[in-house]
Each structure stands twice: as structure tokens, then as C-alpha cells.
Design a protein around this motif. Sequence first.
Motif, PDB file in Angstrom:
ATOM      1  N   VAL A  64       0.854  -1.187   0.000  1.00  0.00           N
ATOM      2  CA  VAL A  64       0.000   0.000   0.000  1.00  0.00           C
ATOM      3  C   VAL A  64       0.890   1.238   0.000  1.00  0.00           C
ATOM      4  N   GLY A  65       0.799   2.022  -1.047  1.00  0.00           N
ATOM      5  CA  GLY A  65       1.607   3.225  -1.159  1.00  0.00           C
ATOM      6  C   GLY A  65       0.791   4.469  -0.890  1.00  0.00           C
ATOM      7  N   GLY A  66       1.171   5.549  -1.502  1.00  0.00           N
ATOM      8  CA  GLY A  66       0.451   6.792  -1.343  1.00  0.00           C
ATOM      9  C   GLY A  66       0.755   7.486  -0.022  1.00  0.00           C
ATOM     10  N   LYS A  67       0.112   8.607   0.182  1.00  0.00           N
ATOM     11  CA  LYS A  67       0.371   9.441   1.354  1.00  0.00           C
ATOM     12  C   LYS A  67       0.039   8.744   2.651  1.00  0.00           C
ATOM     13  N   TRP A  68      -1.006   7.885   2.641  1.00  0.00           N
ATOM     14  CA  TRP A  68      -1.529   7.352   3.899  1.00  0.00           C
ATOM     15  C   TRP A  68      -1.249   5.871   4.101  1.00  0.00           C
TER      16      TRP A  68
ATOM     17  N   LEU B  62      -0.041   4.503   7.410  1.00  0.00           N
ATOM     18  CA  LEU B  62      -0.919   4.681   8.574  1.00  0.00           C
ATOM     19  C   LEU B  62      -1.700   3.411   8.893  1.00  0.00           C
ATOM     20  N   LEU B  63      -1.814   2.516   7.928  1.00  0.00           N
ATOM     21  CA  LEU B  63      -2.609   1.291   8.124  1.00  0.00           C
ATOM     22  C   LEU B  63      -2.199   0.489   9.355  1.00  0.00           C
ATOM     23  N   PRO B  64      -0.904   0.277   9.619  1.00  0.00           N
ATOM     24  CA  PRO B  64      -0.527  -0.541  10.783  1.00  0.00           C
ATOM     25  C   PRO B  64      -0.957   0.050  12.127  1.00  0.00           C
ATOM     26  N   THR B  65      -1.413   1.313  12.133  1.00  0.00           N
ATOM     27  CA  THR B  65      -1.839   1.941  13.387  1.00  0.00           C
ATOM     28  C   THR B  65      -3.352   1.853  13.586  1.00  0.00           C
ATOM     29  N   ILE B  66      -4.065   1.205  12.665  1.00  0.00           N
ATOM     30  CA  ILE B  66      -5.526   1.095  12.715  1.00  0.00           C
ATOM     31  C   ILE B  66      -5.913  -0.332  13.068  1.00  0.00           C
TER      32      ILE B  66
ATOM     33  N   ASN C 126      -1.958  -5.354   6.676  1.00  0.00           N
ATOM     34  CA  ASN C 126      -1.653  -4.008   6.188  1.00  0.00           C
ATOM     35  C   ASN C 126      -1.161  -4.003   4.746  1.00  0.00           C
ATOM     36  N   ARG C 127      -1.859  -4.735   3.917  1.00  0.00           N
ATOM     37  CA  ARG C 127      -1.545  -4.804   2.493  1.00  0.00           C
ATOM     38  C   ARG C 127      -2.845  -4.952   1.709  1.00  0.00           C
TER      39      ARG C 127
END
Length: 426
Positions: A235-239, A242-246, A302-303
Motif C-alpha cells: 500500500v503506497g500513497g500518502k496514507w 498509517l494502516l498498521p496503526t488502525i 496491512n496490504r
Amino acid sequence: MAARRLTAISLYTGVGGLDFGFEAAGFATAAAVELDAVSCRTVRLNRPKWGLLEGDIHDISSEAILAKAGLRAGEPDVLIGGPPCQPFSKSSYWVNGDALRLDDPRADTLTAYLRVLRDTRPKAFLLENVYGLVYKGKDEGLRHLLEGIEQINREVGTRYTVTWKMLNAAHYGVPQIRERVFLIGSREGIPFQFPAPTHCAKEEISLLDAREPYRTAWDAIGDLPRMPNEPSLAVGGKWGDLLPTIPEGQNYLWHTNRGGGSQLFGWRTRYWSFLLKLAKDQPSWTIQAQPGSAIGPFHWCNRKLSIAEMCRLQTFPDGLEFECGRTDAQKMLGNAVPSLLAEVLAREIRRQLLGDKGNLGTLKLIPPVRRPIPEPERLKPLPAKYRQHIGDHADHPGEGRFSARKKAQRDPVASELPLLSASGAD
């Protein structure tokens, strides 16, 4: 004794989601019509015996479809398809009160389906569409279909009756939340009864309840590789970082003033599927056909989801091959009907409308229950690059869909938008 093999004509076939389900229920796709070249290539790769006609349905005659199927009018057992729902403002020739002309060259996709229904006269039919077809005050498409079927009955002497209902795939064992409208009809005027839901949330089950708990994302994909060696799943992009923190089952709302994380966003200021993550113990959220870089659902690792995982969540049969990139595969899979839901409905069509009282055995496409379900993944700390976004972010003004979203967090199959009060299924 083996169950009788029945024939299906398939329109707007796509990658074959409906067809796989009808196949599992004992139907053979005798003819299939599809425009998309990648979908056609995928169908030929996996089901070369389907009678595939590649092209625009408006350019393919009903006679050509019957010839491909090796059938005459009145012989097909079922017509199936999910026409893409075009804006009906373009179909002013009937919206403005003109007579519905099934052979009109300006016909929309629903009218093309009706034209083939009239000309092939199957014993039964199934039409699938998005649930917007039956929104209150915006039901032009549904009225168009019902009026068209009445016209067919007048023109060719059939007695097609129609029952329609919005179904959520998760209620029938599909490990995915996906709401769609189905219209099912019988040429002989036999009323169709939609099957009662067989699955629900665990907390809804009582001692006398025959329903089972929802099939979960873990049931569907828990045996697949945890981290496939596929660079395209990052998962790229700006955010993306952040996925591993959700937490599992949450989305960007975790990082608002009403969540448990950092205040990076305003409440309800993003799409629901923004940074949306699967939970192992819940059904998957709806697989999107054309997601953006931060649009889920994402895997709990997170992918992005792999093609094999999306196939499982759509309850496609195992072993399918795809000679295309992941973007094309996700478009096909995200537009498809979950095959298990199609199998459930196909079995009921056999039993109720085609007079087949034989025992079809257990459902072929339902995922197994996998236990134990592992604990949720551990959260990682907020990366430093996001700390600059922490602040007092304004909530989205107004109620909007908040009440429905709040309910959806408790019940992941809650409907969000108002539907017509009558389902036609009583």
C-alpha cells in the motif's frame, strides 16, 4: 441418480460470478454475452466450454444467442445477468411516456436484457442489480423492468411474474458484506419465495434459532499465505503507512476525536472505505472494483488483498487462472456477484420454478468454518511523518449517514439508504 443438467443463458457475464453459482447448482452456461475483452479472455481460460459471444449485446441478436446455445426459443431453463445500470435520463424515449420499444437501437442495458428475455422465453430468469435500483423516489429502473415484462407477456403470451428483493450476501454464508437487488421470475406465473437468511451475527442467535454465525474473512482466507510474494500488494500513497496503526475492522475514524487513535481527521470527512481494514472474526467489507490507493478493504497484515483472496471472499471456485494484472482482476472481481449467493438462488429456482425436487446435497461454494480464529494483529506506533496532522479537525456538518454508519459498526450488514417499502417478496 445424478441431478439433471439444466441450461442457462448468461448476459453481461463479466468474469462469471453468477455463472459459477449456477454451475454449482447444476446449470450449464450454454451461451454467454460479454463486452469486456479481459473478462472474455478470463472466461475462455477458465470455462472454455461456455458458449461465449464477445461483443456489445446491442449488436448481438437474440437469434445468435440461441444458435450459440444450440437451443430454440422456449427451451432455455434460465436467463441470468446483471446489466450495468445506465442513467435513465438518457432513455427519454420511455421516461417521457413513450411506449417501451425493446428493439430500439437507443435501448439501455436493461431494455437489452428484456429483449433477450422476450426472444428466448426461458422457463425462469434472474436479474441482478445494485440496490440503488429500488431507492425511494429513484426507482425508474425497477418500473422500467416491470413494465417491460408486462409488455413481453402481452406480446408473446407468456405469464412472467416477478418477485424482487434486496439481499445481503453475508446473510447466506458469503464471507463478505455485499447488498444487491435480485429480480426472479417464472414463465408459468409461479410466485418465487426468496429463501430466509441462514446466517447472522453471533449475538442475534437464540436457542431456537436455526441460523449460523456469519462466515468470516478468516473462514475464507485463513489458510492462504499470510504475506504473498507479490510486490503489487504493498500500500503506497500518502496514507499507506498509517494502516498498521488502525485496528482490525476499523477505518480512518480510529484517528478522529471519536476514535481511539490520534486526531488526524475530522469525523466523517472521508469515504467509509478510506483505510478500511478487514477483521478476522467478521465478514469482509464489500470488495471494490476500482479503489483508490487508500481505499479498502485491506488485509489485516496491512496490504492489499491478493487475487486469490478476493476470489475466496467472492466465493468463487478454487483454481481459477488470471492472465492479467491485479488492477484488471480487481475490476472483474469487484463487479461480480458472490457465487455462493448465486448458488443459493439457483437451487431455489430449480426447486420452486423448474419442479426439480431432487436432493442437491450441501452447498458446494460455502467456505468451511476455520477455528480457532487468531487474535487481532498488534498495532504499531504512529509514524513521525503523520504527527504534523494531529490537531482539532472539524467534523463533517449535519447528520448525513452518521446514524446508519454508527449502526453499521455494530452490525456490519446494516443498510444505509432508504429503499422502497415493498420488496415484492412477500
